[in-house]
Scaffold this active site. Structure first.
Site, PDB file in Angstrom:
ATOM      1  N   SER A 137       0.869  -1.183   0.000  1.00 46.44           N
ATOM      2  CA  SER A 137       0.000   0.000   0.000  1.00 46.44           C
ATOM      3  C   SER A 137       0.906   1.234   0.000  1.00 46.44           C
ATOM      4  O   SER A 137       2.123   1.128   0.246  1.00 46.44           O
ATOM      5  CB  SER A 137      -0.827  -0.027   1.286  1.00 46.44           C
ATOM      6  N   TYR A 155      -2.917  -0.824  10.051  1.00 43.70           N
ATOM      7  CA  TYR A 155      -2.831  -1.065   8.603  1.00 43.70           C
ATOM      8  C   TYR A 155      -1.433  -0.705   8.091  1.00 43.70           C
ATOM      9  O   TYR A 155      -0.804  -1.478   7.363  1.00 43.70           O
ATOM     10  CB  TYR A 155      -3.906  -0.232   7.904  1.00 43.70           C
TER      11      TYR A 155
HETATM   12  P1  NDP Z   1     -11.696  -4.984  -1.470  1.00 47.20           P
HETATM   13  O1  NDP Z   1     -12.281  -4.705  -0.129  1.00 47.20           O
HETATM   14  O2  NDP Z   1     -12.391  -4.501  -2.699  1.00 47.20           O
HETATM   15  O3  NDP Z   1     -11.432  -6.530  -1.608  1.00 47.20           O
HETATM   16  C1  NDP Z   1     -10.808  -7.215  -0.562  1.00 47.20           C
HETATM   17  C2  NDP Z   1     -10.714  -8.667  -0.948  1.00 47.20           C
HETATM   18  O4  NDP Z   1     -10.070  -9.355   0.121  1.00 47.20           O
HETATM   19  C3  NDP Z   1     -12.057  -9.317  -1.152  1.00 47.20           C
HETATM   20  O5  NDP Z   1     -11.959 -10.234  -2.207  1.00 47.20           O
HETATM   21  C4  NDP Z   1     -12.293 -10.053   0.162  1.00 47.20           C
HETATM   22  O6  NDP Z   1     -13.103 -11.205  -0.067  1.00 47.20           O
HETATM   23  C5  NDP Z   1     -10.869 -10.428   0.535  1.00 47.20           C
HETATM   24  N1  NDP Z   1     -10.669 -10.625   1.971  1.00 47.20           N
HETATM   25  C6  NDP Z   1     -10.824  -9.718   2.969  1.00 47.20           C
HETATM   26  N2  NDP Z   1     -10.588 -10.284   4.163  1.00 47.20           N
HETATM   27  C7  NDP Z   1     -10.268 -11.585   3.900  1.00 47.20           C
HETATM   28  C8  NDP Z   1      -9.930 -12.680   4.720  1.00 47.20           C
HETATM   29  N3  NDP Z   1      -9.881 -12.581   6.044  1.00 47.20           N
HETATM   30  N4  NDP Z   1      -9.677 -13.861   4.128  1.00 47.20           N
HETATM   31  C9  NDP Z   1      -9.734 -13.991   2.772  1.00 47.20           C
HETATM   32  N5  NDP Z   1     -10.047 -12.985   1.952  1.00 47.20           N
HETATM   33  C10 NDP Z   1     -10.320 -11.792   2.513  1.00 47.20           C
HETATM   34  O7  NDP Z   1     -10.220  -4.379  -1.387  1.00 47.20           O
HETATM   35  P2  NDP Z   1      -9.201  -3.841  -2.502  1.00 47.20           P
HETATM   36  O8  NDP Z   1      -9.344  -4.613  -3.743  1.00 47.20           O
HETATM   37  O9  NDP Z   1      -9.294  -2.384  -2.544  1.00 47.20           O
HETATM   38  O10 NDP Z   1      -7.811  -4.197  -1.786  1.00 47.20           O
HETATM   39  C11 NDP Z   1      -7.063  -5.343  -2.090  1.00 47.20           C
HETATM   40  C12 NDP Z   1      -5.705  -5.215  -1.461  1.00 47.20           C
HETATM   41  O11 NDP Z   1      -5.091  -4.017  -1.914  1.00 47.20           O
HETATM   42  C13 NDP Z   1      -5.731  -5.129   0.076  1.00 47.20           C
HETATM   43  O12 NDP Z   1      -4.611  -5.813   0.595  1.00 47.20           O
HETATM   44  C14 NDP Z   1      -5.599  -3.637   0.336  1.00 47.20           C
HETATM   45  O13 NDP Z   1      -5.024  -3.400   1.586  1.00 47.20           O
HETATM   46  C15 NDP Z   1      -4.696  -3.238  -0.797  1.00 47.20           C
HETATM   47  N6  NDP Z   1      -4.762  -1.820  -1.125  1.00 47.20           N
HETATM   48  C16 NDP Z   1      -5.877  -1.261  -1.662  1.00 47.20           C
HETATM   49  C17 NDP Z   1      -5.883   0.080  -1.969  1.00 47.20           C
HETATM   50  C18 NDP Z   1      -7.040   0.762  -2.607  1.00 47.20           C
HETATM   51  O14 NDP Z   1      -6.957   1.997  -2.839  1.00 47.20           O
HETATM   52  N7  NDP Z   1      -8.135   0.083  -2.925  1.00 47.20           N
HETATM   53  C19 NDP Z   1      -4.728   0.948  -1.688  1.00 47.20           C
HETATM   54  C20 NDP Z   1      -3.626   0.254  -1.122  1.00 47.20           C
HETATM   55  C21 NDP Z   1      -3.643  -1.079  -0.860  1.00 47.20           C
HETATM   56  P3  NDP Z   1     -14.090 -11.807   1.055  1.00 47.20           P
HETATM   57  O15 NDP Z   1     -14.758 -10.638   1.706  1.00 47.20           O
HETATM   58  O16 NDP Z   1     -15.012 -12.685   0.272  1.00 47.20           O
HETATM   59  O17 NDP Z   1     -13.234 -12.577   1.978  1.00 47.20           O
END
Ligand code: NDP
Length: 255
Positions: free
Chosen positions: A145, A158
């Site tokens: 991130s 985070y």
């Molecule tokens: P979303 O919230 O859109 O998606 C998160 C995904 O992670 C979902 O598929 C969810 O599926 C899965 N997930 C969450 N918790 C768990 C868990 N305990 N076990 C398994 N799967 C899990 O997030 P983003 O796509 O925005 O983010 C993806 C990654 O990118 C993250 O690591 C985030 O920190 C990072 N990121 C995002 C940024 C942004 O601007 N969007 C910026 C910087 C980093 P389900 O709920 O079905 O488990």
């Protein structure tokens, strides 16, 4: 000439592959020829993602997994390798945030963020290692991130977890280079997903700040990750190990 970006015959696990950035990565890897394992908690979202990947012509399966739980990480990776016969690529993308000031964090909240974002990635990597050895090598892509390099008042756990992702990436790259396993990290800037939709509602003025601060002048999209992920998952990045690549529209290049 070797097809540098070809992933035909490769098997990739994408944690959090059912939505947002994870789905953008899954789609990119699938289009490059990889079979995909979508690992997430929600079976309906997993099934929906698998259906979309199959529509692209990819082999795709869903495995319900919660990366907060070590046993679930290990079981998911074992099932992925068993069902698809091998494991070449692991994308540690699943992540969560709990947005509040440091003094208000409970021990349980701190632990949850670290467990999902950092420990979960580590347990998946550990479980994947023997399968990558058996395949003669592998590719691990960890999702950090901007909080891997910057701080924010609302992101203490985070930021700690995402800083840890970068250092873990470097340590793993060092340890497993001898095994032909490359471990690299992608650092997203501000990307338009469900995750940031909630941030936009919780952090006043965020949308305006992101647009003003990002040189490209827009939010990123999940599709912006496809190219970088295919590069780091393919032979094209064979001598790139322990690298940290921002996919941020220039956000981290500007003071
Ligand atoms: P979303 O919230 O859109 O998606 C998160 C995904 O992670 C979902 O598929 C969810 O599926 C899965 N997930 C969450 N918790 C768990 C868990 N305990 N076990 C398994 N799967 C899990 O997030 P983003 O796509 O925005 O983010 C993806 C990654 O990118 C993250 O690591 C985030 O920190 C990072 N990121 C995002 C940024 C942004 O601007 N969007 C910026 C910087 C980093 P389900 O709920 O079905 O488990």
């Amino acid at each position: 000439m070797t097809k540098l970006f070809d992933l035909n015959g490769r098997v990739a696990v994408v944690t959090g592959g059912n939505a947002g950035i994870g789905f953008g990565i899954a789609q990119g890897l699938a289009e490059a020829g990889a079979a995909i394992v979508v690992a997430g908690r929600r079976p309906d979202k997993n099934a929906e993602a698998v259906k979309k990947l199959a529509a692209l012509g990819a082999r795709a399966v869903a495995i319900e997994a919660d990366v907060e739980d070590e046993a679930s990480c290990r079981a998911m990776v074992a099932e992925a390798a068993e069902r698809l016969g091998r494991l070449d690529i692991l994308v540690n993308n699943a992540g969560i945030a709990i947005r509040k000031q440091p003094q208000d964090y409970t021990a349980a909240e701190w632990k949850r963020v670290i467990d999902v974002n950092l420990s979960g990635a580590f347990f998946c990597v550990q479980a994947a290692y023997p399968h990558m050895l058996a395949a003669g090598g592998g590719k691990i892509i960890n999702i950090g991130s901007m909080m891997s390099i910057f701080g924010a008042s609302f992101a203490v756990a985070y930021a700690a977890s995402k800083g840890g992702i970068v250092q873990m990436t470097k340590a793993l790259a060092t340890a497993w280079a001898k095994d032909n396993i490359q471990v690299n990290a992608l650092l997203p800037g501000w990307i338009d997903t469900d995750f940031t939709q909630s941030a936009r509602s919780q952090v006043p003025g965020l949308n305006e700040r992101v647009l003003a601060r990002t040189p490209t002048g827009r939010w990123g999209t999940p599709a912006d990750f496809a190219g970088a992920a295919v590069f780091l998952a393919s032979a094209a990045s064979g001598f790139i190990n322990g690298a940290v690549i921002a996919v941020d529209g220039g956000y981290s290049s500007q003071v």
